[in-house]
Scaffold this active site. Structure first.
Site, short mmCIF file in Angstrom:
data_model
loop_
_atom_site.label_atom_id
_atom_site.label_comp_id
_atom_site.label_asym_id
_atom_site.label_seq_id
_atom_site.Cartn_x
_atom_site.Cartn_y
_atom_site.Cartn_z
N ASP A 44 0.83 -1.21 0.00
CA ASP A 44 0.00 0.00 0.00
C ASP A 44 0.86 1.26 0.00
O ASP A 44 0.34 2.37 -0.11
CB ASP A 44 -0.99 0.00 1.16
CG ASP A 44 -0.34 -0.01 2.54
OD1 ASP A 44 0.91 -0.02 2.62
OD2 ASP A 44 -1.07 -0.03 3.55
N SER A 45 2.17 1.08 0.08
CA SER A 45 3.10 2.20 -0.08
C SER A 45 2.94 2.86 -1.44
O SER A 45 3.41 3.98 -1.65
CB SER A 45 4.55 1.72 0.10
OG SER A 45 4.79 0.56 -0.68
N ASP A 83 -0.91 -6.25 -0.32
CA ASP A 83 -1.29 -5.61 0.93
C ASP A 83 -2.80 -5.46 1.06
O ASP A 83 -3.49 -5.15 0.08
CB ASP A 83 -0.67 -4.21 0.99
CG ASP A 83 0.17 -3.99 2.23
OD1 ASP A 83 0.04 -4.76 3.20
OD2 ASP A 83 0.98 -3.03 2.22
N LYS A 112 -0.98 -9.56 2.88
CA LYS A 112 -0.32 -9.07 4.09
C LYS A 112 -1.28 -8.19 4.88
O LYS A 112 -1.98 -7.36 4.29
CB LYS A 112 0.95 -8.28 3.78
CG LYS A 112 1.71 -7.87 5.06
CD LYS A 112 3.00 -7.16 4.75
CE LYS A 112 2.77 -5.73 4.31
NZ LYS A 112 2.18 -4.88 5.41
N GLU A 114 -1.49 -5.64 8.31
CA GLU A 114 -0.77 -4.92 9.36
C GLU A 114 -1.39 -5.24 10.71
O GLU A 114 -2.61 -5.26 10.86
CB GLU A 114 -0.80 -3.41 9.10
CG GLU A 114 0.13 -2.98 7.99
CD GLU A 114 0.36 -1.48 7.98
OE1 GLU A 114 0.04 -0.80 8.98
OE2 GLU A 114 0.88 -0.98 6.96
N GLU A 181 8.97 -3.88 11.03
CA GLU A 181 9.34 -2.59 10.44
C GLU A 181 9.86 -1.61 11.49
O GLU A 181 9.24 -1.39 12.52
CB GLU A 181 8.16 -1.97 9.69
CG GLU A 181 8.51 -0.63 9.06
CD GLU A 181 7.48 -0.13 8.06
OE1 GLU A 181 7.67 1.00 7.55
OE2 GLU A 181 6.50 -0.85 7.80
#
Length: 284
Positions: A44-45, A83, A112, A114, A181
């Protein structure tokens, strides 16, 4: 099925370092796969490095599906990881399942999420359904407002405990790996030793099972990058120079050169055809 699977990633723990990089479109994914990456990650970056957003909070499921589909078409060997964006799984397990399925249908091999402990039910549900999941703890960008911004994690007893709790919960729920991270290297080493699944670090030091970096950061597309990034190229300068050279040659009439276009070899033939074409236009 692609060569690199979640099972293969698990088997690499403690034996072979895992190389993971982001990619958001067909050409970048093609190059990442040819370079031998183990995981090509549609993160999502993309909200920040592709769309210019200040953070990742505004990334939509539609964007993630769109970019995942493009990446999946290019990758033949590596595992394609997608993501789950902010808001796509927090409301309910059912909502999370529905959105994870959209990414899998778009071509992802795994998703993925978070967080860890707070989403163990969702992870467990997805794994039972056959959808592989990678977790993410430490600095979680989708929750940077709660964290007070982007900062190094693991400096307090409470943070160490939370990171460990997340990693262990993910392991127990069936996740095949976890991203750590911007975590102190000592803490990342501790987590790596405490769980049986691979840890993939970004700004978490060398004592993890693998590393991940953002495509635009490691290739030097932007001048400003996070402090934990190593620039392996300065593509911004190369691209800028190429564009300036192109503009200059266009302005000066040096492009296109003779080798870049085609002409009639028989000019008399061209003149005949030109006259006939003009006559037909006049008759219309």
């Amino acid at each position: 099925m692609r060569e690199i699977t979640p099972r293969k990633i698990i088997e690499m723990k403690g034996k072979e370092k895992i190389a993971m990089v982001t990619a958001y479109d067909y050409p970048s994914a093609l190059l990442a796969d040819k370079a031998g990456m183990d995981i090509v990650f549609v993160g999502d970056s993309l909200g920040m490095v592709v769309y210019g957003e200040p953070n990742t909070l505004n990334v939509s499921m539609e964007q993630m599906v769109f970019h995942t589909r493009a990446v999946a078409k290019a990758v033949k060997r590596a595992l394609v990881l997608a993501d789950m964006p902010f808001g796509s799984y927090e409301v309910s397990v059912e909502e999370g399942v529905k959105n994870a399925m959209r990414l899998i249908r778009a071509g992802a091999d795994a998703v993925k999420i978070e967080g860890g402990y707070d989403h163990k039910k969702l992870v467990k549900k997805l794994v039972r359904m056959g959808i592989p999941v990678m977790g993410h703890t430490g600095l979680t960008p989708q929750r940077y407002l709660r964290l007070g911004g982007y900062r190094l994690m693991g400096e307090t007893e409470e943070e160490i405990e939370e990171i460990l709790r997340d990693a262990k919960a993910l392991e127990k729920a069936g996740a095949f790996a976890v991203v750590l991270e911007f975590v102190l290297a000592d803490v990342a080493k501790l987590v790596t030793e405490e769980v049986s699944i691979p840890t993939i670090g970004i700004g978490a030091g060398p004592h993890v099972d693998g590393q991940v970096l953002v495509w635009h950061d490691l290739l030097g597309i932007y001048e400003n990058v996070p402090p934990f990034v190593k620039k392996y190229a300065d593509l911004a300068s190369i691209i800028q120079l190429a564009l300036e050279n192109y503009r200059g040659e266009v302005k000066e009439g040096r492009f296109p050169a003779k080798e870049h276009y085609w002409e009639f070899l028989d000019k008399d033939d061209f003149e005949r055809k030109k006259m006939k074409a003009l006559e037909r236009l006049e008759d219309e």
